[in-house]
Enzyme design. Structure first.
Site, PDB file in Angstrom:
ATOM      1  N   GLU A   1      -6.168  -6.251   5.551  1.00 33.79           N
ATOM      2  CA  GLU A   1      -6.342  -4.868   4.744  1.00 33.79           C
ATOM      3  C   GLU A   1      -7.351  -4.930   3.732  1.00 33.79           C
ATOM      4  O   GLU A   1      -8.039  -4.042   3.510  1.00 33.79           O
ATOM      5  CB  GLU A   1      -5.278  -4.306   4.425  1.00 33.79           C
ATOM      6  CG  GLU A   1      -4.867  -2.613   4.191  1.00 33.79           C
ATOM      7  CD  GLU A   1      -5.633  -2.235   2.983  1.00 33.79           C
ATOM      8  OE1 GLU A   1      -5.704  -2.916   2.039  1.00 33.79           O
ATOM      9  OE2 GLU A   1      -6.270  -1.137   3.240  1.00 33.79           O
TER      10      GLU A   1
ATOM     11  N   HIS B   1     -12.756   5.703  -2.530  1.00 35.10           N
ATOM     12  CA  HIS B   1     -11.981   4.834  -1.960  1.00 35.10           C
ATOM     13  C   HIS B   1     -12.130   3.276  -2.363  1.00 35.10           C
ATOM     14  O   HIS B   1     -11.384   2.632  -2.591  1.00 35.10           O
ATOM     15  CB  HIS B   1     -11.459   4.819  -0.242  1.00 35.10           C
ATOM     16  CG  HIS B   1     -10.224   4.430  -0.014  1.00 35.10           C
ATOM     17  ND1 HIS B   1      -9.288   5.139  -0.586  1.00 35.10           N
ATOM     18  CD2 HIS B   1      -9.730   3.364   0.800  1.00 35.10           C
ATOM     19  CE1 HIS B   1      -8.102   4.620  -0.168  1.00 35.10           C
ATOM     20  NE2 HIS B   1      -8.222   3.521   0.682  1.00 35.10           N
TER      21      HIS B   1
ATOM     22  N   TYR C   1     -10.096  -0.035  -5.072  1.00 39.40           N
ATOM     23  CA  TYR C   1      -9.390  -1.288  -4.555  1.00 39.40           C
ATOM     24  C   TYR C   1      -9.336  -2.183  -5.940  1.00 39.40           C
ATOM     25  O   TYR C   1      -8.442  -3.333  -5.811  1.00 39.40           O
ATOM     26  CB  TYR C   1     -10.133  -1.929  -3.474  1.00 39.40           C
ATOM     27  CG  TYR C   1     -10.097  -1.412  -2.172  1.00 39.40           C
ATOM     28  CD1 TYR C   1      -9.508  -0.203  -2.028  1.00 39.40           C
ATOM     29  CD2 TYR C   1      -9.480  -2.439  -1.189  1.00 39.40           C
ATOM     30  CE1 TYR C   1      -9.253   0.082  -0.516  1.00 39.40           C
ATOM     31  CE2 TYR C   1      -9.218  -2.252   0.063  1.00 39.40           C
ATOM     32  CZ  TYR C   1      -9.134  -0.804   0.466  1.00 39.40           C
ATOM     33  OH  TYR C   1      -8.577  -0.229   1.488  1.00 39.40           O
TER      34      TYR C   1
ATOM     35  N   GLU D   1      -0.589   1.956   9.687  1.00 44.24           N
ATOM     36  CA  GLU D   1      -1.745   2.587  10.302  1.00 44.24           C
ATOM     37  C   GLU D   1      -1.446   3.047  11.668  1.00 44.24           C
ATOM     38  O   GLU D   1      -0.647   2.514  12.478  1.00 44.24           O
ATOM     39  CB  GLU D   1      -3.099   1.410  10.141  1.00 44.24           C
ATOM     40  CG  GLU D   1      -3.620   1.408   8.841  1.00 44.24           C
ATOM     41  CD  GLU D   1      -2.905   0.918   7.780  1.00 44.24           C
ATOM     42  OE1 GLU D   1      -2.152  -0.170   8.235  1.00 44.24           O
ATOM     43  OE2 GLU D   1      -3.069   1.023   6.474  1.00 44.24           O
TER      44      GLU D   1
ATOM     45  N   CYS E   1       0.966  -1.233  -0.003  1.00 44.89           N
ATOM     46  CA  CYS E   1      -0.032   0.053  -0.105  1.00 44.89           C
ATOM     47  C   CYS E   1       0.948   1.385  -0.006  1.00 44.89           C
ATOM     48  O   CYS E   1       1.872   1.360   0.753  1.00 44.89           O
ATOM     49  CB  CYS E   1      -0.847  -0.032   1.328  1.00 44.89           C
ATOM     50  SG  CYS E   1      -1.799   1.371   1.629  1.00 44.89           S
TER      51      CYS E   1
ATOM     52  N   CYS F   1      -3.676   7.583  -1.307  1.00 45.42           N
ATOM     53  CA  CYS F   1      -4.985   7.676  -1.873  1.00 45.42           C
ATOM     54  C   CYS F   1      -6.094   8.071  -0.899  1.00 45.42           C
ATOM     55  O   CYS F   1      -6.895   8.724  -1.277  1.00 45.42           O
ATOM     56  CB  CYS F   1      -5.214   6.395  -2.632  1.00 45.42           C
ATOM     57  SG  CYS F   1      -3.866   5.189  -2.877  1.00 45.42           S
TER      58      CYS F   1
ATOM     59  N   CYS G   1      -5.350  -0.698  -7.149  1.00 48.17           N
ATOM     60  CA  CYS G   1      -4.252  -1.150  -6.143  1.00 48.17           C
ATOM     61  C   CYS G   1      -4.062  -2.574  -5.911  1.00 48.17           C
ATOM     62  O   CYS G   1      -3.060  -3.308  -6.131  1.00 48.17           O
ATOM     63  CB  CYS G   1      -4.249  -0.315  -4.912  1.00 48.17           C
ATOM     64  SG  CYS G   1      -5.369  -0.738  -3.627  1.00 48.17           S
TER      65      CYS G   1
ATOM     66  N   THR H   1      -4.172   5.082   7.493  1.00 47.48           N
ATOM     67  CA  THR H   1      -3.268   4.839   6.764  1.00 47.48           C
ATOM     68  C   THR H   1      -2.248   5.801   6.317  1.00 47.48           C
ATOM     69  O   THR H   1      -2.618   7.169   6.142  1.00 47.48           O
ATOM     70  CB  THR H   1      -3.843   4.151   5.245  1.00 47.48           C
ATOM     71  OG1 THR H   1      -4.442   3.006   5.675  1.00 47.48           O
ATOM     72  CG2 THR H   1      -2.699   3.913   4.375  1.00 47.48           C
TER      73      THR H   1
HETATM   74 FE1  SF4 Z   1      -3.503   1.790   0.257  1.00 50.24          FE
HETATM   75 FE2  SF4 Z   1      -4.817   0.753  -2.012  1.00 50.24          FE
HETATM   76 FE3  SF4 Z   1      -5.997   2.452  -0.004  1.00 50.24          FE
HETATM   77 FE4  SF4 Z   1      -4.157   3.393  -1.919  1.00 50.24          FE
HETATM   78  S1  SF4 Z   1      -6.395   2.655  -2.395  1.00 50.24           S
HETATM   79  S2  SF4 Z   1      -4.414   3.809   0.502  1.00 50.24           S
HETATM   80  S3  SF4 Z   1      -2.879   1.503  -2.015  1.00 50.24           S
HETATM   81  S4  SF4 Z   1      -5.280   0.241   0.260  1.00 50.24           S
END
Ligand code: SF4
Length: 487
Positions: A445, A294, A298, A259, A100, A104, A301, A191
């Site tokens: 996660e 967000h 997913y 985190e 990660c 983001c 990433c 995060t």
């Molecule tokens: Fe992390 Fe993915 Fe969230 Fe970006 S979108 S902060 S890489 S979990």
């Protein structure tokens, strides 16, 4: 300066003095402490790739406020193309980090608060949007990394914020002053918090009139007095500090974003950094927009990370001499199928996005929630298949220290070898990378990041329009027309 290099980002962190604790230690410099370096590296890549010719189209863009070239992580989406490029950017970063890269969350927070402040102002006559635009200009011109701090610790889940015995279990305003507000409470699982420049704090749930003091949204620099960070433990985290290299698996970027619990102990926030203060009717809409933004991510990433995981599984199968076996090929194909299914969802919710009154764009909420709900299953299945391909050695491989030991090292090297012309070290490195990506914190996660599965189910039900589906069926079944059987 509107875009930093990775090194400038690290230097900028060293200039800050946030209050951070980890394993009973007060951390002096996140950019230099071994427990944090992988997380800093992953975030730094969002700066480095924005300046790299092969990635700059994805990771940089033009500010709609100033016309300057900026990092995409500070951009407000203004088209479907922006939404799609965000997903592609995340996949590219996931491929490079296998972890990660954290930035983001604040980006999604900025986009959500940008649109909601516009609508609050329209209805309430406030000037929150202008304040947010001023913050955005600073974030863009200084290329700041900000965390998106939404999740409250929540205490007794049966009770609303104002019903809790301890009033601090949701972040709230404790005092309104002439120049600003004072806030207390804590945000959990944030995060990238310790290696951000500041925190964008948002309410976490729908609020009622009695919860108005909890409907607060604001920004504070990471080293504001009273802001305290307590960094969370991760699976195998001591491997980062015990001098091992190989045993970390992903030595450069770690296993997750990193985190922290952020405590706000009577923190003063000047009015120009307050973007919601009591407008409880807008809290839910802000949460939904942030969650949509967000959850859209997913299938970006996680698919980038899955690309790396599939590659590691394939390479390990080659090192073990199983890569031509039909059941291994089947499993690799299955992993690819699951990965691309996730990616399809993220691309689809981006293409089905739409403009909001502020002119910014958000992804389709139904499809974004489907994306994230799929991640809570498919990423586990992809990891299960990777572990199946790897074999039990994933859980029993000797340590790097024994491999380097003068007495037993030669045995470890001899018996860890698979295919004769592939070094044991190659196999051990791949095993550790697979372990880092599929065991422990990394998977959790995928389950709970961007909200737990039930949160997605609730939003899917809200967006599903079951009544319309019922009407479609009734029309075909000719329900409501003249009854055929008259008694
Ligand atoms: Fe992390 Fe993915 Fe969230 Fe970006 S979108 S902060 S890489 S979990």
């Amino acid at each position: 300066m509107s875009m930093m290099t990775g090194e400038q980002y690290r230097k900028s962190l060293r200039r800050l003095k946030p209050e951070i604790y980890y394993m009973g230690e007060k951390i002096e410099s996140v950019a230099d402490h071994p427990a944090f370096v992988p997380h800093v590296n992953a975030a730094a890549l969002t700066y480095e790739m924005a300046l790299a010719p092969e990635f700059e189209e994805l990771l940089s863009t033009t500010s709609h406020l100033t016309g300057e070239k900026i990092n995409r992580y500070t951009h407000i989406h203004h088209s479907h193309d922006d939404l799609v490029k965000k997903v592609k950017m995340l996949r590219a970063l996931g491929q490079q980090t296998g972890s990660c890269f954290q930035r983001c969350v604040g980006h999604d927070g900025l986009n959500s608060v940008y649109s909601i402040t516009y609508e609050i102002d329209q209805k309430m006559g406030t000037d929150y949007h202008k304040r947010l635009v001023n913050l955005l200009k600073e974030v863009q011109s200084k290329d700041l990394m900000i965390s998106g701090a939404m999740t409250d610790v929540k205490g007794d889940r049966r009770l609303s914020p104002s019903q809790q015995k301890d009033p601090d279990l949701y972040v709230h305003m404790v005092e309104k002053q002439k120049d600003g507000i004072v806030v207390s409470g804590a945000k959990a699982h944030i995060t990238g918090a310790v290696n951000s420049h500041g925190h964008l704090v948002m309410p976490t749930a729908a609020m009622k009139a009695e919860d108005a003091g909890y409907a607060v949204c604001f920004y504070v620099p990471v080293d504001t007095p009273g802001v305290i960070h307590i960094f969370g433990r991760q699976t195998n985290d001591t491997r980062k500090c015990d001098g091992c290299f190989l045993d970390q698996g992903n030595v450069d970027y770690g296993i997750v974003g990193g985190e922290a619990l952020i405590v706000f102990d009577k923190v003063f926030v000047p009015w120009e950094r307050v973007f919601m203060c009591g407008e409880y009717e807008f809290a839910y809409e802000l949460v939904e927009r942030f969650a949509t933004a967000h959850r859209q991510n997913y299938g970006g990433c996680k698919t980038g990370m899955a690309d790396t995981l599939i590659g590691a599984s394939y390479a390990l199968a080659q090192a073990q001499g199983t890569d031509r076996a039909s059941h291994i090929r089947d499993k690799l194909v299955e992993m690819v199928h699951l990965t691309e299914t996730l990616y399809c969802c993220s691309i689809a919710c981006s293409c089905q996005g739409y403009a909001l009154p502020a002119g910014s764009y958000m992804a389709d909420p139904l499809l974004a929630n489907v994306t994230k709900l799929n991640v809570t299953r498919h990423v586990y299945e992809i990891a299960r298949l990777a572990q199946d391909i790897a074999g039990g050695i994933l859980a029993t491989a000797p340590s790097e220290m024994d491999w380097k030991d003068p007495r037993v090292g030669k045995y470890v090297d001899k018996y860890m070898k698979g295919v004769a012309d592939i070094p044991a070290e190659t196999r051990m490195r791949l095993i550790r990378l697979l372990e880092a990506m599929t065991c422990g914190t990394a998977l959790v996660e995928s389950m709970h990041g961007a909200g737990s599965p039930q949160a997605q189910r609730i939003m899917i039900e809200r967006q599903a329009n079951l009544e319309r589906k019922k009407r479609l069926a009734e029309k075909l079944a000719k329900i409501g027309e003249q009854p055929l059987l008259v008694c």
